[in-house]
Design a protein around this motif. Structure first.
Motif, short mmCIF file in Angstrom:
data_model
loop_
_atom_site.label_atom_id
_atom_site.label_comp_id
_atom_site.label_asym_id
_atom_site.label_seq_id
_atom_site.Cartn_x
_atom_site.Cartn_y
_atom_site.Cartn_z
N PRO B 131 42.17 25.77 40.78
CA PRO B 131 43.04 26.89 41.14
C PRO B 131 42.92 27.32 42.60
CG PRO B 131 41.31 27.58 39.61
CD PRO B 131 41.25 26.10 39.69
N LEU B 132 44.09 27.55 43.20
CA LEU B 132 44.19 28.07 44.55
C LEU B 132 44.70 29.49 44.48
CD1 LEU B 132 46.03 25.12 46.28
CD2 LEU B 132 43.92 26.14 47.10
N THR B 133 44.53 30.24 45.54
CA THR B 133 45.12 31.57 45.57
C THR B 133 46.62 31.43 45.33
OG1 THR B 133 43.62 31.88 47.42
CG2 THR B 133 45.05 33.72 46.86
N PRO B 134 47.18 32.12 44.32
CA PRO B 134 48.61 31.95 44.03
C PRO B 134 49.46 32.33 45.23
CG PRO B 134 47.51 33.13 42.26
CD PRO B 134 46.52 33.02 43.37
N GLY B 135 50.51 31.54 45.43
CA GLY B 135 51.39 31.81 46.56
C GLY B 135 52.25 30.60 46.85
N GLY B 136 52.89 30.61 47.99
CA GLY B 136 53.71 29.47 48.37
C GLY B 136 54.59 29.83 49.55
N SER B 137 55.29 28.83 50.08
CA SER B 137 56.10 29.08 51.26
C SER B 137 57.48 29.62 50.86
CB SER B 137 56.25 27.80 52.08
OG SER B 137 56.88 26.82 51.29
N VAL B 138 58.03 30.45 51.70
CA VAL B 138 59.35 31.04 51.43
C VAL B 138 60.21 31.03 52.69
CG1 VAL B 138 58.67 32.58 49.55
CG2 VAL B 138 58.36 33.34 51.90
N ASP B 139 61.54 30.87 52.47
CA ASP B 139 62.46 30.90 53.60
C ASP B 139 63.36 32.12 53.57
OD1 ASP B 139 61.64 28.46 54.72
OD2 ASP B 139 62.78 27.35 53.21
N LEU B 199 53.66 33.26 51.24
CA LEU B 199 53.10 34.43 50.55
C LEU B 199 51.81 34.02 49.86
CD1 LEU B 199 56.24 35.97 48.74
CD2 LEU B 199 55.51 36.21 51.12
N GLU B 200 50.88 34.94 49.80
CA GLU B 200 49.63 34.66 49.10
C GLU B 200 49.14 35.94 48.45
OE1 GLU B 200 46.72 31.72 50.99
OE2 GLU B 200 45.56 33.56 50.92
N ARG B 201 48.59 35.79 47.26
CA ARG B 201 48.04 36.96 46.59
C ARG B 201 46.93 37.59 47.43
NH1 ARG B 201 46.17 36.10 40.58
NH2 ARG B 201 48.39 36.32 40.26
N PHE B 202 46.93 38.91 47.51
CA PHE B 202 45.86 39.60 48.21
C PHE B 202 44.84 40.08 47.18
CE2 PHE B 202 43.79 43.40 49.94
CZ PHE B 202 43.31 42.89 51.13
N VAL B 203 43.63 39.57 47.30
CA VAL B 203 42.60 39.94 46.34
C VAL B 203 41.90 41.21 46.84
CG1 VAL B 203 40.48 39.21 45.20
CG2 VAL B 203 42.29 37.55 45.66
N THR B 204 42.13 42.32 46.16
CA THR B 204 41.57 43.59 46.62
C THR B 204 40.07 43.65 46.37
OG1 THR B 204 43.30 44.32 45.11
CG2 THR B 204 42.74 45.79 46.89
N VAL B 205 39.67 43.19 45.19
CA VAL B 205 38.24 43.21 44.88
C VAL B 205 37.81 41.76 44.64
CG1 VAL B 205 36.45 44.19 43.42
CG2 VAL B 205 38.58 45.45 43.77
N GLY B 206 37.10 41.19 45.61
CA GLY B 206 36.73 39.78 45.50
C GLY B 206 35.24 39.57 45.66
N ARG B 207 34.73 38.57 44.97
CA ARG B 207 33.33 38.17 45.17
C ARG B 207 33.31 36.76 45.69
NH1 ARG B 207 30.18 39.49 39.64
NH2 ARG B 207 28.49 38.46 40.78
N HIS B 208 32.35 36.50 46.58
CA HIS B 208 32.20 35.15 47.12
C HIS B 208 31.14 34.42 46.29
CE1 HIS B 208 31.83 32.22 50.58
NE2 HIS B 208 30.81 31.91 49.81
N VAL B 277 36.25 35.03 43.80
CA VAL B 277 36.44 35.50 42.43
C VAL B 277 37.23 36.81 42.48
CG1 VAL B 277 35.30 36.37 40.35
CG2 VAL B 277 34.38 34.37 41.53
N ASP B 278 38.38 36.79 41.83
CA ASP B 278 39.25 37.97 41.75
C ASP B 278 38.74 38.83 40.59
OD1 ASP B 278 41.33 39.77 41.27
OD2 ASP B 278 42.87 38.33 41.90
N VAL B 279 38.03 39.89 40.93
CA VAL B 279 37.33 40.67 39.91
C VAL B 279 38.31 41.37 38.96
CG1 VAL B 279 35.74 42.60 39.52
CG2 VAL B 279 35.30 40.98 41.38
N GLU B 280 39.40 41.91 39.53
CA GLU B 280 40.34 42.65 38.68
C GLU B 280 41.05 41.76 37.69
OE1 GLU B 280 42.54 44.37 41.89
OE2 GLU B 280 41.51 46.29 41.69
N ARG B 281 41.40 40.53 38.13
CA ARG B 281 42.14 39.64 37.24
C ARG B 281 41.24 38.67 36.47
NH1 ARG B 281 45.39 39.96 41.88
NH2 ARG B 281 47.49 40.69 41.53
#
Lengths: 150, 453
Positions: B131-139, B199-208, B277-281
């Motif tokens: 899994p990658l941070t969800p997102g992708g390119s947009v025009d 666009l890429e998801r912004f992880v508000t609460v993340g752990r490394h 690690v996206d703690v909220e999700r």
């Protein structure tokens, strides 16, 4: 950084003179000072810009007497690599003991990854000793040859 | 298979000493390449031989590929250990080793290419199904709104040609998106000459959280994970293993993904796969793979009993790992504090100088990796890390208690260190509960530092 004046150096020399040490290495940031006493010679009067003019005529002969002034300076390797005395195998060496060199005289080459870097004497004088063997690794700062400053 | 007899160490500081320790255990000779400023360091005193690579500036010594190769060959070494930082993930060095019959103690040049830049690494990651941070390119706006629905808010608009925090915009809701998108596109075009954005998801609460990988090219194993969420400006400050309070499914997912990724790129050596690690999700995303030994490797050694440097050398020699996943068992908990010569009361200003006294008591469960000794010079040329304190305990609370003890007892006179910060972290209730996120340290810093003034 180089906060040493000529009179500071004279003072340091006097201190060494009155001590039992034969050698002093001083590093202050960029500045590096190495002093060495040769034999039991006294007063190593710093040989500086005073006696340049009519030297070239009598190169080899001077070597011995000048020793009294305490100095031979070593030409350090400017970089790490394999040191070669000659341009290519079988050729005569760039310099040998007794040769007169100027600061721009090439005294050898240092090879790093097939790149040849020529090394110059960096000072005027007479070659008194070849220190680093031909074809061997020299590290950064290692003494390559010794010259008696003119 | 080639038995390594003499290793050239192209590094300095504590990691040079660490490598020498294992080499001594294995009966391998060491040649340490030093800069002029490091001639008198502990590593230089312990190595079998020392050669000076060049002046103090790393660009003129530790970072010179040709000089390192020349020095290794000229001193009769059969392998080069690059440590971490400097040339550790340098493809030119790995290739030059291959050309000169020197063994590079690390992965192949191809492996280094695969993990070298984030975009290539992400492509491999996608193919491996990690899994990658969800997102992708947009025009267009319509595309963006559609994708945003899947990604969720908040999200980041990033310039394809941006990087290092430049060309990023945070969008908190769908209403903000169209205006921000247009702004981002015109700004990207103006700043980078390239208006492409994604666009890429912004992880508000993340752990490394990162996973240590061992691979001999056939067998790919993990030795558990490490949590490195206590960071300041993306610099790790405290690391621990295992990651506290991580749900088992998430943990297993991370470990499996790391092994899958390493296997996908045919990785061979020791390496680390880093995740956010996206703690909220309760999800995790691939960040990057580090193809080297890491600063924080001792916490893994403490809970597995393995010598990772010895394994790294064995793999480089071509030896099979000779173990299976079940042979690796984790015991207890380990924590590492990075002691830096810096003044936490003056905005972490580096504090170079000469060490008058260095003393670390040999307590049970304490390991200290350092090149400090009385008289050691902390020069302004290199990073400010001067010691790693590693403690182990049957429980996390025990490891913390032992860390508090060694922090209280040790002596490092002559420079200012960040030991007070570590003491404050170890005594902090939130840290003691475990599972802090990457914003933790920045958030508590004002409180941790004001007590002392």
């Amino acid at each position: 950084m180089s906060g040493l004046t000529r009179s500071d150096i004279d003072d340091i020399l006097k201190l060494i003179d009155s001590s039992d040490f034969d050698e002093l290495k001083l590093e202050m940031g960029e500045l590096k000072l190495e002093l060495r006493r040769r034999g039991s010679s006294p007063a190593p009067a710093p040989s500086a810009p005073e006696a340049p003019a009519p030297k070239a005529a009598e190169p080899v002969a001077v070597a011995a007497p000048v020793l009294v002034s305490g100095g031979g300076s070593e030409v350090p390797a400017p970089l790490l690599g394999t040191f070669y005395h000659a341009p290519k195998p079988g050729d005569p060496p760039f310099v040998k003991v007794g040769d007169t060199v100027t600061k721009d005289t090439v005294i050898g080459i240092i090879e790093v990854m097939k790149l040849m870097n020529s090394v110059t004497a960096g000072a005027d004088g007479v070659v008194t000793e070849i220190l680093a063997p031909n074809g061997e690794l020299v590290e950064h700062g290692q003494a390559l040859i010794r010259i008696q400053p003119a | 298979m080639a038995k390594i007899k003499r290793i050239f160490i192209a590094n300095r500081g504590e990691i040079a000493v660490r490598i020498i320790r294992t080499c001594r255990e294995l009966g391998i000779e060491t040649v340490l390449g030093v800069s002029e400023a490091n001639r008198d360091t502990l590593g230089a005193q312990l190595a079998t031989r020392v050669v000076c690579l060049g002046p103090a500036a790393a660009t003129q010594s530790y970072l010179k590929v040709g000089t390192v190769i020349e020095a290794a060959m000229g001193t009769g070494c059969d392998a080069i250990h690059p440590g971490y930082g400097f040339l550790s993930e340098n493809k030119d060095l790995a290739e030059a080793c291959a050309e000169t019959d020197l063994i590079f103690i690390g992965p192949s040049p191809d492996n280094l290419t695969a993990v070298g830049d984030k975009l290539t690494a992400r492509t491999h990651d996608e193919k491996a199904g990690v899994p990658l941070t969800p997102g992708g390119s947009v025009d267009t706006e319509a595309e963006a709104l559609k994708l945003a629905e899947a990604v969720g808010f908040p999200l980041l608009i990033k310039a394809v040609s941006g990087g290092g925090g430049r060309g990023m915009k945070r969008v908190n809701s769908a209403a903000e998106l169209p205006a921000q998108l247009n702004l981002a596109i015109s700004e990207a075009a103006a700043a980078f000459g390239d208006g492409r954005v994604y666009l890429e998801r912004f992880v508000t609460v993340g752990r490394h959280v990162e996973v240590q990988i061992l691979s001999d090219g056939e067998t790919v194993l993990h030795t558990g994970e490490r949590d490195c969420s206590v960071q300041r400006r993306y610099q790790k400050v405290v690391e621990e293993a295992p990651a506290p309070g991580l749900p088992d499914t998430l943990r297993q997912g991370l470990l499996d993904a790391a092994v899958t990724y390493a296997r996908h790129i045919s990785y061979r050596s020791l390496g680390t796969v880093e995740f956010l690690v996206d703690v909220e999700r309760q999800e995790f995303y691939f960040l990057e793979m580090n193809a080297r030994i890491q600063v924080e490797h001792p916490v893994t050694e403490a809970i597995t009993g393995l010598d990772l440097i010895a394994l790294q050398i064995a793999i480089a020699e071509g030896k099979p790992l000779g173990m299976r996943q079940n042979d690796i068992t984790l015991h207890g908990h380990a924590i590492e504090c990075r002691l830096n010569a810096e003044d936490i009361q003056s905005d972490f200003m580096p504090s170079p100088g000469r060490i008058k006294q260095a003393w670390f008591p040999s307590l049970t469960g304490v390991r200290v990796d350092t090149h400090m000794q009385p008289g050691a010079m902390i020069s302004p040329f290199y990073d400010s890390m001067i010691a790693k304190l590693i403690t182990w305990g049957p429980t996390r609370a025990d490891a913390i208690a032992r860390m508090q003890a060694v922090l209280n007892l040790h002596t490092l006179d002559g420079v200012t260190t960040n030991a007070p910060l570590h003491s404050a972290i170890m005594a902090d209730e939130t840290f003691q509960q475990g599972g802090v996120d990457t914003t933790y340290l920045t958030g508590v810093l004002p409180r941790l530092t004001e007590d002392k003034t």
